[in-house]
Structure formats: structure tokens, C-alpha cells
Design an enzyme around this catalytic site. Structure first.
Site, PDB file in Angstrom:
ATOM      1  N   THR A   1       0.824  -1.203   0.000  1.00 47.50           N
ATOM      2  CA  THR A   1       0.000   0.000   0.000  1.00 47.50           C
ATOM      3  C   THR A   1       0.859   1.254   0.000  1.00 47.50           C
ATOM      4  O   THR A   1       1.887   1.285   0.660  1.00 47.50           O
ATOM      5  CB  THR A   1      -0.849   0.005   1.293  1.00 47.50           C
ATOM      6  OG1 THR A   1      -1.677  -1.125   1.277  1.00 47.50           O
ATOM      7  CG2 THR A   1      -1.672   1.266   1.428  1.00 47.50           C
TER       8      THR A   1
ATOM      9  N   ARG B   1     -13.467  -8.676   1.142  1.00 49.04           N
ATOM     10  CA  ARG B   1     -12.552  -8.375   2.253  1.00 49.04           C
ATOM     11  C   ARG B   1     -12.083  -6.915   2.169  1.00 49.04           C
ATOM     12  O   ARG B   1     -11.710  -6.420   1.121  1.00 49.04           O
ATOM     13  CB  ARG B   1     -11.352  -9.309   2.191  1.00 49.04           C
ATOM     14  CG  ARG B   1     -10.305  -9.071   3.281  1.00 49.04           C
ATOM     15  CD  ARG B   1      -9.194  -8.159   2.819  1.00 49.04           C
ATOM     16  NE  ARG B   1      -8.070  -8.117   3.761  1.00 49.04           N
ATOM     17  CZ  ARG B   1      -7.069  -7.254   3.690  1.00 49.04           C
ATOM     18  NH1 ARG B   1      -7.023  -6.376   2.725  1.00 49.04           N
ATOM     19  NH2 ARG B   1      -6.098  -7.277   4.572  1.00 49.04           N
ATOM     20  N   VAL B   2     -12.103  -6.251   3.311  1.00 50.53           N
ATOM     21  CA  VAL B   2     -11.581  -4.889   3.400  1.00 50.53           C
ATOM     22  C   VAL B   2     -10.488  -4.881   4.465  1.00 50.53           C
ATOM     23  O   VAL B   2     -10.658  -5.478   5.532  1.00 50.53           O
ATOM     24  CB  VAL B   2     -12.715  -3.901   3.776  1.00 50.53           C
ATOM     25  CG1 VAL B   2     -12.151  -2.523   4.090  1.00 50.53           C
ATOM     26  CG2 VAL B   2     -13.738  -3.814   2.639  1.00 50.53           C
TER      27      VAL B   2
ATOM     28  N   ASP C   1      -7.145  -2.557   6.450  1.00 49.20           N
ATOM     29  CA  ASP C   1      -7.039  -1.385   7.321  1.00 49.20           C
ATOM     30  C   ASP C   1      -6.990  -0.068   6.556  1.00 49.20           C
ATOM     31  O   ASP C   1      -7.351   0.982   7.091  1.00 49.20           O
ATOM     32  CB  ASP C   1      -5.744  -1.495   8.143  1.00 49.20           C
ATOM     33  CG  ASP C   1      -4.510  -1.551   7.226  1.00 49.20           C
ATOM     34  OD1 ASP C   1      -4.514  -2.351   6.264  1.00 49.20           O
ATOM     35  OD2 ASP C   1      -3.557  -0.791   7.465  1.00 49.20           O
TER      36      ASP C   1
ATOM     37  N   GLY D   1       0.850  -3.178   5.322  1.00 48.83           N
ATOM     38  CA  GLY D   1       1.106  -4.561   5.710  1.00 48.83           C
ATOM     39  C   GLY D   1      -0.192  -5.308   5.933  1.00 48.83           C
ATOM     40  O   GLY D   1      -1.237  -4.920   5.402  1.00 48.83           O
TER      41      GLY D   1
HETATM   42  N1  ASP Z   1      -2.737  -2.874   4.441  1.00 47.48           N
HETATM   43  C1  ASP Z   1      -3.201  -3.393   3.181  1.00 47.48           C
HETATM   44  C2  ASP Z   1      -4.331  -4.347   3.398  1.00 47.48           C
HETATM   45  O1  ASP Z   1      -4.262  -5.160   4.297  1.00 47.48           O
HETATM   46  C3  ASP Z   1      -2.178  -4.092   2.408  1.00 47.48           C
HETATM   47  C4  ASP Z   1      -0.901  -3.343   2.192  1.00 47.48           C
HETATM   48  O2  ASP Z   1      -0.441  -2.591   3.021  1.00 47.48           O
HETATM   49  O3  ASP Z   1      -0.342  -3.530   1.125  1.00 47.48           O
HETATM   50  O4  ASP Z   1      -5.250  -4.318   2.636  1.00 47.48           O
END
Ligand code: ASP
Length: 303
Positions: free
Chosen positions: A149, A177-178, A180, A201
Site C-alpha cells: 500500500t 474483504r476490506v 485497514d 502490511g
Molecule cells: N494494508 C493493506 C491491506 O491489508 C495491504 C498493504 O499494506 O499492502 O489491505
């Protein structure tokens, strides 16, 4: 002015955001511009429509913005929107709500002149999805494209702060699914008396610890941004089992421009920019790559 952005793609995102700040734009304009650049980047497999699909082969996107006037906008599980971060800002600016999801968010986009058009998976998206389907296991590879992200914090010269994040979320997630990233208080948070924080993450771990809001509250209680980031990661490792096999990285900034960065595993990179320099750094980590839980427990933080 100061900017913090997640991962290597934070460098070009910071450049785009800096251009806005140098031209006299505000922190909110800057973080949206930085995130937009990453969404547009070809080859980006965890942000934007080029991101890896869910387990049904559908790319769904999450994004959010928040300003230190406590205004926020967010969209989750949207399909066919090239710049979900702009849509999130539009939810903030033009709706009475903070968060719109799925079909409702897409209808809002259309009503406000944003094109909603799904595009077929490209060859790389298809081959990675098909390869995943053979086993169908949820075992994200640490620091690899499954979670990259882009999340940004900007402090402008007028002393305003804003945060943003945008993602295609965990690769091969269940449909619907969602994570954070679009959740105000988990993937991002800013408070005008304290500062801001963002996360990247494994979203489930960040949601379960209300990551960004927890960091801001620890800063309010007197910890520096760095201490607060370390304390949150330490708490996460203790509360959310399996830290040896997940990655979370967090960034924080206060109004003096002091910055913090920390991660569960080694390898979390972030870009830091001020008026003159934009440089890439690797955050400190609680665990060695093989998962040194004992060392994590000694990390200064919760004590
Ligand atoms: N935090 C994001 C999620 O879990 C994934 C990411 O940071 O790439 O959707």
C-alpha cells in the site's frame, strides 16, 4: 514542509506531493497527488487497477484521506475506479458521509463524473492469480507485492497535516474483504493537537490493534513518533499471533516534523522528504526475518 510515504514507491509519490507543496498547495492536496501517482503507475501490483485480484479474479480497491480538521473520506471494495483516493476525497468533500463501499461508492463516482470501468486482468495479473489458485493458501510473502500500500503523511508550511492511503489490498483475498487502509483510525489517522500516523502490511493485524489511532494516542500521551511506532508494533506482536509470518510497517509524524518508522519484520522501506531532500530509508524492525519473538519483547515500547 515534510512528507513520509511507505515503501520504495514513496520516493516518486513524495516528489509528486512536494511539487504541490512547493506550488503553495496544502497537505491534503499533496497526499492525494502522491497517492494518485502510485495508482497510475504501471507495474504496481498492490495499488490501483493493476493490483493483484481477489480469489475470484476481481480487483477491488480501498482508499482513504483524512485532514487534521477531522474531516475524512473513504471508499472500500470498489471496482473499476482508476483513482480511488480521489473518490475518497470526493466522499469527504461532497457527501455527508465518511465511508462508501462497493456498488454505492461506484454509483457515487458515476454521479460525480468519475468513470467506472473494469478492465480485464493483464497477463501478469492472470498468471499470478492462476498460480495462486493451484494451492489457494493465504500465506503472504513478507515484503513482497502482496502488501505494498502507498500511505502518506504530509505537513505543509502552514502547519496543516493530512494523511492518505490507497491499495488493492491483500492479494487473493476473499471477495468483499476490506483491510485497514480505508479504515480511519486503523490504516491512517491524524489529530491536530498531536500529529498523524499511517500503516501498511497485513491489514487484519492493523485493524485488530487500531494501529494509526493507537500511535497518535501514544504520542498524545508523551511518546515521540519513533517511540510510539515501536510501542504499537510491540503491542501488535504480543496481541496478534503469528508475527513471524506477517509484516506490518508504520510511520508517524508530529507537528515539529519529528518522524517515526518501525515494522514487524526487517525490510520495510519508506521515503522521507523535506524542502530540499527526498530519501529512501529502511525502518528498524522488531523481528529478524526468521521471526525473533524474544527480541521483539525487548523492544522499547510498552514498558
Ligand atoms: N494494508 C493493506 C491491506 O491489508 C495491504 C498493504 O499494506 O499492502 O489491505
Amino acid at each position: 514542509m515534510k512528507l513520509l510515504s511507505t515503501w520504495d514507491h514513496g520516493l516518486p509519490a513524495n516528489d509528486a506531493a512536494l511539487a504541490i507543496l512547493r506550488a503553495g498547495g496544502g497537505a491534503m492536496d499533496a497526499v492525494v497527488e502522491g497517492a494518485t501517482l502510485t495508482e497510475r503507475s504501471n507495474g504496481q501490483r498492490s495499488v490501483g487497477l493493476g493490483g493483484l485480484p481477489d480469489r475470484d479474479g476481481i480487483v477491488t480497491l480501498d482508499a482513504a484521506v483524512m485532514g487534521d480538521d477531522a474531516r475524512a473520506g473513504s471508499v472500500a471494495c470498489v471496482r473499476g475506479v482508476e483513482h480511488p483516493v480521489r473518490l475518497a476525497r470526493m466522499v469527504m468533500d461532497r457527501s455527508p458521509h465518511v465511508m462508501l463501499v462497493g456498488e454505492g461508492a461506484q454509483r457515487f463516482a458515476r454521479e460525480h463524473g468519475i468513470e467506472v470501468r473494469e478492465r480485464p486482468l493483464d497477463d501478469e495479473q492472470t498468471s499470478k492469480w492462476k498460480a495462486w489458485l493451484k494451492q489457494g493458501l493465504y500465506a503472504p510473502v513478507i515484503n513482497v507485492e502482496n502488501h505494498d500500500t502507498i500511505s502518506l503523511i504530509a505537513l505543509d508550511d502552514r502547519g496543516s497535516m493530512a494523511v492518505a492511503s490507497t491499495t488493492s489490498g491483500l492479494a487473493f483475498k476473499m471477495h468483499g474483504r476490506v483491510g485497514d487502509s480505508p479504515v480511519v483510525g486503523s490504516g491512517l489517522f491524524v489529530d491536530r493537537e498531536v500529529g498523524g500516523a499511517v500503516a501498511t502490511g497485513l491489514g487484519e493485524a492493523v485493524l485488530r490493534t487500531a494501529g494509526a489511532a493507537a500511535i497518535v494516542e501514544m504520542m498524545r500521551a508523551g511518546r515521540s513518533p519513533q517511540e510510539a511506532c515501536e510501542a504499537l508494533i510491540t503491542r501488535m506482536i504480543e496481541r496478534v499471533p503469528g508475527a513471524e509470518s506477517y509484516q506490518v510497517g508504520v510511520l508517524a509524524m508530529d507537528y515539529q516534523g519529528r518522524c517515526g518508522a518501525f515494522s514487524v519484520q526487517q525490510g520495510f522501506t519508506y521515503a522521507l522528504a523535506d524542502g530540499s531532500r527526498n530519501t529512501l530509508h529502511t525502518a528498524g524492525a522488531a523481528l529478524q526475518i526468521d521471526g525473533d519473538i524474544e527480541r521483539a519483547k525487548r523492544v522499547k515500547g510498552e514498558g
